[in-house]
Write a protein that holds these residues in place. Structure first.
Motif, mmCIF file in Angstrom:
data_model
loop_
_atom_site.group_PDB
_atom_site.id
_atom_site.type_symbol
_atom_site.label_atom_id
_atom_site.label_comp_id
_atom_site.label_asym_id
_atom_site.label_seq_id
_atom_site.Cartn_x
_atom_site.Cartn_y
_atom_site.Cartn_z
ATOM 1 N N LYS A 97 -2.949 0.476 -8.024
ATOM 2 C CA LYS A 97 -2.414 -0.515 -8.521
ATOM 3 C C LYS A 97 -3.763 -1.452 -7.931
ATOM 4 C CE LYS A 97 -0.693 -3.609 -4.319
ATOM 5 N NZ LYS A 97 -2.544 -4.274 -4.211
ATOM 6 N N LYS A 98 -5.389 -0.590 -7.959
ATOM 7 C CA LYS A 98 -6.089 -1.521 -7.856
ATOM 8 C C LYS A 98 -6.776 -1.676 -8.876
ATOM 9 C CE LYS A 98 -8.329 -0.078 -4.314
ATOM 10 N NZ LYS A 98 -9.536 1.149 -3.087
ATOM 11 N N ALA A 153 4.853 -6.771 -5.753
ATOM 12 C CA ALA A 153 4.434 -8.241 -6.025
ATOM 13 C C ALA A 153 3.716 -8.414 -6.772
ATOM 14 C CB ALA A 153 4.142 -8.208 -4.211
ATOM 15 N N SER A 154 2.493 -7.587 -6.764
ATOM 16 C CA SER A 154 1.414 -7.092 -7.705
ATOM 17 C C SER A 154 1.789 -7.188 -9.633
ATOM 18 C CB SER A 154 0.550 -5.746 -7.888
ATOM 19 O OG SER A 154 -0.371 -6.766 -6.792
ATOM 20 N N GLU A 197 6.798 3.274 0.608
ATOM 21 C CA GLU A 197 5.573 2.550 1.414
ATOM 22 C C GLU A 197 4.581 1.275 0.864
ATOM 23 O OE1 GLU A 197 3.087 5.184 3.929
ATOM 24 O OE2 GLU A 197 4.990 5.730 4.853
ATOM 25 N N VAL A 198 5.113 1.685 -0.527
ATOM 26 C CA VAL A 198 4.030 0.595 -1.418
ATOM 27 C C VAL A 198 4.690 -0.273 -2.595
ATOM 28 C CG1 VAL A 198 2.087 2.345 -0.777
ATOM 29 C CG2 VAL A 198 3.417 2.196 -2.744
ATOM 30 N N LYS A 201 -8.956 -7.957 5.255
ATOM 31 C CA LYS A 201 -8.733 -7.104 3.919
ATOM 32 C C LYS A 201 -9.739 -6.483 4.118
ATOM 33 C CE LYS A 201 -7.433 -7.301 -0.755
ATOM 34 N NZ LYS A 201 -7.085 -8.378 -1.833
ATOM 35 N N ASP A 235 7.252 -2.730 -2.437
ATOM 36 C CA ASP A 235 7.502 -3.884 -2.295
ATOM 37 C C ASP A 235 5.733 -4.418 -2.957
ATOM 38 O OD1 ASP A 235 9.821 -4.174 -1.967
ATOM 39 O OD2 ASP A 235 9.625 -3.688 0.180
ATOM 40 N N ASP A 236 4.605 -3.775 -2.557
ATOM 41 C CA ASP A 236 2.877 -4.121 -2.761
ATOM 42 C C ASP A 236 3.055 -4.266 -4.542
ATOM 43 O OD1 ASP A 236 2.250 -5.138 -0.058
ATOM 44 O OD2 ASP A 236 1.899 -2.374 -0.116
ATOM 45 N N PHE A 237 3.489 -2.814 -5.108
ATOM 46 C CA PHE A 237 3.231 -3.132 -6.916
ATOM 47 C C PHE A 237 4.023 -3.798 -7.132
ATOM 48 C CE2 PHE A 237 1.299 1.349 -5.874
ATOM 49 C CZ PHE A 237 0.783 1.421 -6.912
ATOM 50 N N GLN A 294 -3.274 4.438 -4.686
ATOM 51 C CA GLN A 294 -4.481 3.134 -4.863
ATOM 52 C C GLN A 294 -4.975 2.972 -6.352
ATOM 53 O OE1 GLN A 294 -6.589 4.589 -1.357
ATOM 54 N NE2 GLN A 294 -4.919 3.519 0.498
#
Length: 311
Positions: A210-211, A175-176, A168-169, A126, A171-173, A207
Motif C-alpha cells: 500500500k505504501k 480508496a488509494s 480488513e484493508v 496518523k 477498502d483502504d486499498f 502495508q
C-alpha cells in the motif's frame, strides 16, 4: 688430515651462512609481524630462499594477514551500515514528530476553523500511529536479535489469516486507487508457525504494497513443491537490481520512499520472523510489477500423514 680440516672448515662456513640466513629470515618475519600488529594494512610476506619451516610459517602469516584485512573490510562495511541506519532512524522519527508538533502548534493558536481542527487532529493521529509503529518495529527487531521474541509453533492456516487481513484493508486499498484481486484457496494445508508472527508477516507485506505500490494488488496462493507459495504483486516504480537486493535490509528504503511515511523495517522483520519459523521470502521485479513471495513450508507431520492417506 688437511683435507679433513678443509672439509670441516667448508661445512662450518656453510653452516654459518645457513644460520645467518635463518636468523635474517626470522628477523624479517618478526618485523612483518610487528607491522601486522601496528598497521591497518600490511603487505604479504615473501622470502627469497625460505627454508621448509619458514615457508610454512610464511603461509600461516599470510593467511593471518588475509583474515585481518577481511575483518577490517567487514568492520568498515558494518560501521557504514550502522551509521546509515542511525541516520535513517533519525529521519524516520523526526518526520512524524515534526508534523505532530507543527499541527499541535497551529491548534494551540486557536485560529483554525472546526473543519481545519478536525483535519489537523486526523493528521496528528496518523503521524502518531506512524511513530508508534516505528518504535514497535525497533523494539521487535531488538527482541528478535536477542532471541526474546517468543514463537509458539502450532498448525496454522496461513490462507485464512491472509484472507482476513486482506478483508480488513480492502477498502483502504480501493480508496488509494488499487484494483485488488485475490486467490487464496480455503482448503490449503496448514503450516507449522506462530499465529501472531504469521499475522505480522502478512500485515507487513500488505502495508508495504500500500505504501510503495500503485494501480493493482494481486494476492495468490498455491501449493507447490512442498510449500504454500503465497505471492503479493503490485504495480511499482522502476526498481533497480541493486535496490532489489536490499529490500530486506534494515532501515533500507529508496530515496523516493522516504517521503512516503516509510520506516524501512517491515520487510526486514518479515524475513527474520520467517527464517526463525523455518520459512522463506524473496522479492522480484519485472516490467513494472514488484512481487513479494512467501514460501510456507508444509512438510509437517499432519500434512505428511494426510498425503500418505490420500495415496
Amino acid at each position: 688430515m688437511l683435507i679433513v680440516t678443509i672439509v670441516l672448515g667448508a661445512a662450518a662456513c656453510l653452516f654459518a651462512i645457513l644460520y645467518g640466513l635463518q636468523v635474517s629470515q626470522t628477523r624479517r618475519l618478526m618485523q612483518k609481524l610487528r607491522q601486522l600488529n601496528n598497521e591497518e594494512r600490511s603487505q604479504l610476506v615473501t622470502m627469497s630462499f625460505p627454508s621448509k619451516l619458514n615457508q610454512e610459517l610464511v603461509i600461516e602469516i599470510n593467511r593471518l594477514i588475509h583474515a585481518k584485512e577481511q575483518m577490517a573490510r567487514s568492520y568498515q562495511w558494518n560501521e557504514k551500515k550502522f551509521h546509515q541506519g542511525i541516520s535513517n532512524i533519525s529521519h524516520d522519527m523526526r518526520t512524524p514528530l515534526t508534523a505532530i508538533l507543527g499541527y499541535l502548534h497551529m491548534l494551540n493558536q486557536g485560529k483554525v476553523t472546526h473543519q481545519e481542527q478536525a483535519n489537523y487532529l486526523r493528521i496528528v493521529e496518523k503521524r502518531a500511529r506512524s511513530l508508534h509503529r516505528l518504535i514497535a518495529d525497533f523494539y521487535d527487531l531488538s527482541r528478535l536479535d536477542e532471541g526474546e521474541y517468543a514463537l509458539e509453533s502450532t498448525l496454522i492456516d496461513v490462507n485464512e489469516i491472509g484472507l482476513n487481513l486482506l478483508a480488513e484493508v480492502y477498502d483502504d486499498f480501493e480508496a488509494s486507487g488499487f484494483q485488488v484481486e485475490a486467490s487464496l484457496p480455503p482448503a490449503a494445508p496448514k503450516v507449522v508457525a506462530d499465529a501472531n508472527a504469521v499475522h505480522r508477516v502478512i500485515e507487513n507485506v500488505l502495508q508495504n504494497a500500500k505504501k510503495h505500490g500503485k494501480n493493482k494488488l494481486l494476492v495468490d496462493s498455491k501449493v507447490e513443491s512442498g510449500s504454500i507459495v503465497m505471492s503479493f504483486s503490485n504495480g511499482s516504480e522502476v526498481i533497480t537490481k541493486q535496490e532489489l537486493s536490499h529490500v530486506f535490509d534494515r532501515s533500507y528504503t529508496t530515496s523516493s520512499s522516504r517521503t512516503n511515511d516509510s520506516t524501512g523495517l517491515g520487510l526486514s522483520i518479515c524475513k527474520t520472523l520467517l527464517s526463525q519459523m523455518g520459512h522463506n521470502i524473496k522479492a522480484d521485479y519485472a516490467e513494472g510489477i514488484f512481487t513479494i513471495t512467501i514460501f510456507w513450508n508444509i512438510e509437517s507431520e499432519e500434512y505428511n500423514n494426510e498425503e500418505a492417506k490420500s495415496k
